[in-house]
Enzyme design. Structure first.
Site, mmCIF file in Angstrom:
data_model
loop_
_atom_site.group_PDB
_atom_site.id
_atom_site.type_symbol
_atom_site.label_atom_id
_atom_site.label_comp_id
_atom_site.label_asym_id
_atom_site.label_seq_id
_atom_site.Cartn_x
_atom_site.Cartn_y
_atom_site.Cartn_z
ATOM 1 N NE ARG A 67 3.618 5.780 -13.122
ATOM 2 C CZ ARG A 67 3.214 4.856 -12.064
ATOM 3 N NH1 ARG A 67 2.882 3.786 -12.452
ATOM 4 N NH2 ARG A 67 3.489 5.380 -10.722
ATOM 5 C CG MET A 92 -1.001 -3.212 -5.643
ATOM 6 S SD MET A 92 -3.347 -2.468 -4.877
ATOM 7 C CE MET A 92 -2.069 -1.283 -3.739
ATOM 8 C CG HIS A 111 -12.647 0.439 -6.112
ATOM 9 N ND1 HIS A 111 -11.195 0.539 -5.287
ATOM 10 C CD2 HIS A 111 -13.058 1.406 -5.524
ATOM 11 C CE1 HIS A 111 -11.007 1.537 -5.164
ATOM 12 N NE2 HIS A 111 -12.091 1.686 -5.107
HETATM 13 C C1 GRF Z 1 -9.239 -6.743 -3.422
HETATM 14 O O1 GRF Z 1 -9.484 -5.761 -2.314
HETATM 15 C C2 GRF Z 1 -9.243 -5.894 -4.829
HETATM 16 O O2 GRF Z 1 -10.467 -5.969 -4.967
HETATM 17 C C3 GRF Z 1 -8.615 -4.716 -4.731
HETATM 18 O O3 GRF Z 1 -7.326 -5.554 -4.341
HETATM 19 C C4 GRF Z 1 -7.520 -6.387 -3.169
HETATM 20 C C5 GRF Z 1 -6.206 -7.810 -4.134
HETATM 21 O O4 GRF Z 1 -6.970 -8.836 -2.954
HETATM 22 N N1 GRF Z 1 -8.425 -4.092 -5.882
HETATM 23 P P1 GRF Z 1 -5.910 -10.246 -3.455
HETATM 24 O O5 GRF Z 1 -4.591 -9.672 -3.664
HETATM 25 O O6 GRF Z 1 -7.062 -10.047 -4.673
HETATM 26 O O7 GRF Z 1 -6.107 -11.160 -2.747
#
Ligand code: GRF
Length: 215
Positions: A67, A92, A111
Site C-alpha cells: 500500500r 475505493m 461519504h
Molecule cells: C459516492 O456515493 C460517494 O459518496 C462515495 O462513492 C460514491 C462514488 O460515486 N464515496 P461516483 O463515482 O462519484 O459516481
C-alpha cells in the site's frame, strides 16, 4: 487570485467528479481540476475527465507490492502535475497513514451518510435497516481513521416509507453533487480555518446554508 490546483482520485463511475468538473468549468470557480487519477483502468470517470479536457492517469494498485508503494506512486503522479489539493471521489482504496499525513488538511472526501453515522460501506441499506428518517452525505477532511475527520458540510435528505436502497442512494447522490463543489469552493476561497480538528468558517455563503438545510 490563482485557482487552487486540484487532483481528483476515483475508482469508478465518477459522477461526483463530474460535479466538480462542471463547477470548475466556470473560470470564476476558485479551484481547477488539473488531474484525475484512477486506481482502476478504463473506468467511466476517466472518460468524463478526458471529455472535459482534463489530464488523466491510471495508477493500478495491482502493480504495487505494498500500500505504501502504491500511495507513494499516487503522490508522485499528483505532484508531477503540481496538484496542491486532493479530492477523493469514490476512491475505493484505504490510504496509508503516510499518505494521510502527506496530504494533511489538503485532502477531502465525500461519504454517502451523515457522519459520524454509518462510516464504511452499504450506508443506504444500513440507514433503511435502522429506520432513519433522515439520511444524507458528508464532505470532510481526511484523517487516518476511515471516514473520519473535520466535517466541512453535510446535506440531509428525507427517507421515504417506500424507499429502496437504490431510490435512497439516488436521492443522496443528487445532494452529493451539490455539496461537493460547494465545500471545495469554501476551501479554495480560503473561507475555512483549521485548528487541530476544528474548523472555523469565516463567512458561510448563502448557498452553503441552503444546501446544508435544504438539499
Ligand atoms: C459516492 O456515493 C460517494 O459518496 C462515495 O462513492 C460514491 C462514488 O460515486 N464515496 P461516483 O463515482 O462519484 O459516481
Amino acid at each position: 487570485m490563482a485557482r487552487l490546483k486540484v487532483g481528483v482520485l476515483i475508482s469508478g463511475r465518477g459522477s461526483n467528479l463530474q460535479a466538480l468538473l462542471d463547477a470548475a468549468a466556470d473560470p470564476a470557480f476558485p479551484a481547477e481540476i488539473v488531474l484525475v487519477v484512477s486506481n482502476v483502468p478504463n473506468v467511466a470517470g476517466l472518460g468524463r475527465a478526458k471529455k472535459a479536457g482534463v489530464a488523466t492517469a491510471t495508477v493500478n494498485h495491482r502493480d504495487y507490492k505494498s500500500r505504501v508503494d502504491f500511495d507513494n506512486a499516487v503522490t508522485k503522479t499528483l505532484e508531477r502535475s503540481d496538484v496542491e489539493f486532493v479530492c477523493l471521489a469514490g476512491f475505493m482504496r484505504l490510504v496509508t497513514q503516510e499518505f494521510v499525513e502527506h496530504w494533511h488538511n489538503r485532502m477531502i472526501n465525500i461519504h454517502p451518510a451523515l457522519l459520524p453515522l454509518f462510516p464504511g460501506l452499504d450506508t443506504h441499506q444500513r440507514a433503511l435497516d435502522e429506520g432513519c428518517k433522515l439520511h444524507g452525505c458528508t464532505v470532510h477532511f481526511v484523517r487516518h481513521e476511515m471516514d473520519s475527520g473535520p466535517i466541512i458540510g453535510q446535506a440531509a435528505v428525507p427517507v421515504l416509507p417506500e424507499d429502496t436502497e437504490n431510490s435512497l442512494a439516488s436521492r443522496v447522490l443528487t445532494a452529493e453533487h451539490k455539496l461537493y463543489p460547494e465545500c471545495l469552493k469554501l476551501i479554495a476561497e480560503k473561507n475555512i480555518t483549521i485548528t487541530g480538528n476544528s474548523l472555523t468558517f469565516k463567512q458561510a455563503s448563502q448557498t452553503t446554508e441552503e444546501i446544508i438545510c435544504n438539499p
